[in-house]
Design a protein around this motif. Structure first.
Motif, PDB file in Angstrom:
ATOM      1  N   PHE A 246       0.844  -1.191   0.000  1.00  0.00           N
ATOM      2  CA  PHE A 246       0.000   0.000   0.000  1.00  0.00           C
ATOM      3  C   PHE A 246       0.883   1.245   0.000  1.00  0.00           C
ATOM      4  O   PHE A 246       1.464   1.616   1.011  1.00  0.00           O
ATOM      5  CB  PHE A 246      -0.925  -0.024   1.217  1.00  0.00           C
TER       6      PHE A 246
ATOM      7  N   ILE B 241       2.432  -4.666   9.036  1.00  0.00           N
ATOM      8  CA  ILE B 241       2.271  -3.214   9.135  1.00  0.00           C
ATOM      9  C   ILE B 241       3.291  -2.617  10.106  1.00  0.00           C
ATOM     10  O   ILE B 241       3.507  -3.160  11.199  1.00  0.00           O
ATOM     11  CB  ILE B 241       0.812  -2.868   9.537  1.00  0.00           C
TER      12      ILE B 241
ATOM     13  N   PHE C  90       2.369  -2.663   4.626  1.00  0.00           N
ATOM     14  CA  PHE C  90       2.148  -1.227   4.838  1.00  0.00           C
ATOM     15  C   PHE C  90       3.215  -0.715   5.811  1.00  0.00           C
ATOM     16  O   PHE C  90       2.964  -0.537   7.006  1.00  0.00           O
ATOM     17  CB  PHE C  90       0.732  -1.009   5.377  1.00  0.00           C
TER      18      PHE C  90
END
Ligand code: AVJ
Length: 320
Positions: A88, A192, A160
């Motif tokens: 992302f 993440i 991410f």
């Protein structure tokens, strides 16, 4: 949601200009003036951020890279091979290869709203990993994205990094986490990056470095407004401020007026009194528990957590 206006609709060509203008004007009309942090990243701003990542005081990039370098075998064990890795925001050219080398994925899908950055990152990756299919998708990942046909049916790993989630207030972050889950589908995992709460002096130094690069990064937003929106902001009379907000566990960047001032932007008139500020960025920091709570609220179950040797930064693996 102080500094995240939502004019992000159509982000090609003229749409970008319209969205920028709408966000800036709406933000300057608020009692606490605030401009969404995403507008910090024009070409000059993106270059300045690259410079920030190399500063002595700015530890997050080095800390996260240390984890990715040191824990490859553990990622492989937890994540396994054969997933489609969906990144992302595909800016980070250094971090992604570390992950891909460790886990042996089936495909790589970089998602980015900026087509030129996206294609550069995709070409770079395709060269580094000749056997790996790369399917770049130009899209706003704040909305659900249809993944390429070629990866449908593959289990996914969302990636991410960078603690970009920390730029969002919790309600926006939770919405994004849920949207990511929808984008990634069943049998997905998410890796993440989340920066950790630490001594406010260390945090403030990281966002107000001695060389003044972060100050330039922040002031560039005012310069961009002057350039692109016919602004007359007296940039030299603004001061970069980075302050720790302990109630909300976040570093805030502001542009503070050194004197009373009046200026125009896109034909409208605004004023700042001495000491008044324009809020330009939030960078939320997390504890182990607050990170887990945010992921759970976003419908992800944390399963494993890694930190760097200095306990400054965390990478969390979660399951849908
Ligand atoms: C790119 C969002 C991770 O919040 O640390 C760096 C941006 N702002 N210095 C961060 C930033 C000021 C950065 N992120």
């Amino acid at each position: 949601a102080a500094n995240e206006g939502m004019a992000l609709v159509d982000l090609d060509g003229e749409g970008v200009d319209r969205a920028f203008r709408a966000d800036v004007l709406a933000g300057l009309h608020q009692p606490q003036k605030a401009i969404p942090a995403r507008w910090l990243y024009d070409d000059a701003g993106s270059q300045l951020f690259e410079d920030i990542t190399r500063l002595e005081e700015y530890y997050p990039t080095r800390a996260e890279t240390e984890i990715l370098t040191a824990r490859g075998a553990e990622f492989a064990g937890e994540i396994g091979p054969g997933r489609a890795v969906v990144e992302f925001g595909s800016g980070s050219s250094v971090k992604t290869p570390l992950l891909l080398r460790a886990i042996d994925p089936a495909a790589y899908v970089p998602l980015d709203i900026a087509g030129d950055f996206l294609r550069a990152a995709a070409d770079d990756l395709a060269t580094k990993f000749p056997g790996l299919p790369v399917y770049p998708v130009e899209a706003d990942f704040m909305r659900e994205v249809a993944l390429p046909e070629a990866v449908k049916g593959l289990p996914t790993l969302g990636f991410f990094p960078g603690s970009t989630i920390g730029n969002m207030v919790p309600r926006t972050a939770v919405n994004l986490l849920r949207t990511m889950r929808a984008t990634l589908g069943a049998d997905s995992k998410l890796l993440i990056g989340m920066d950790l709460i630490k001594d406010p002096a260390v945090l403030e130094a990281a966002y107000d470095d001695a060389a003044g690069v972060t100050a330039e990064f922040n002031l560039n937003l005012a310069r961009r407004i002057n350039r692109e929106l016919d602004g007359t902001i007296p940039v030299e009379d603004l001061r970069h401020v980075a302050r720790w907000n302990d109630d909300f566990a976040r570093i805030e960047m502001h542009l503070e007026a050194r004197r009373d001032m009046t200026f125009e932007v896109a034909g409208e008139s605004f004023s700042l009194a001495t000491g008044e500020t324009i809020h330009t960025e939030n960078s939320h920091k997390f504890s182990r528990r607050s990170a887990n709570a945010l992921l759970l609220a976003g419908e992800w179950t944390p399963v494993r957590r890694w930190t760097d040797s200095g306990e400054r930064f965390s990478l969390i693996l979660a399951e849908a």
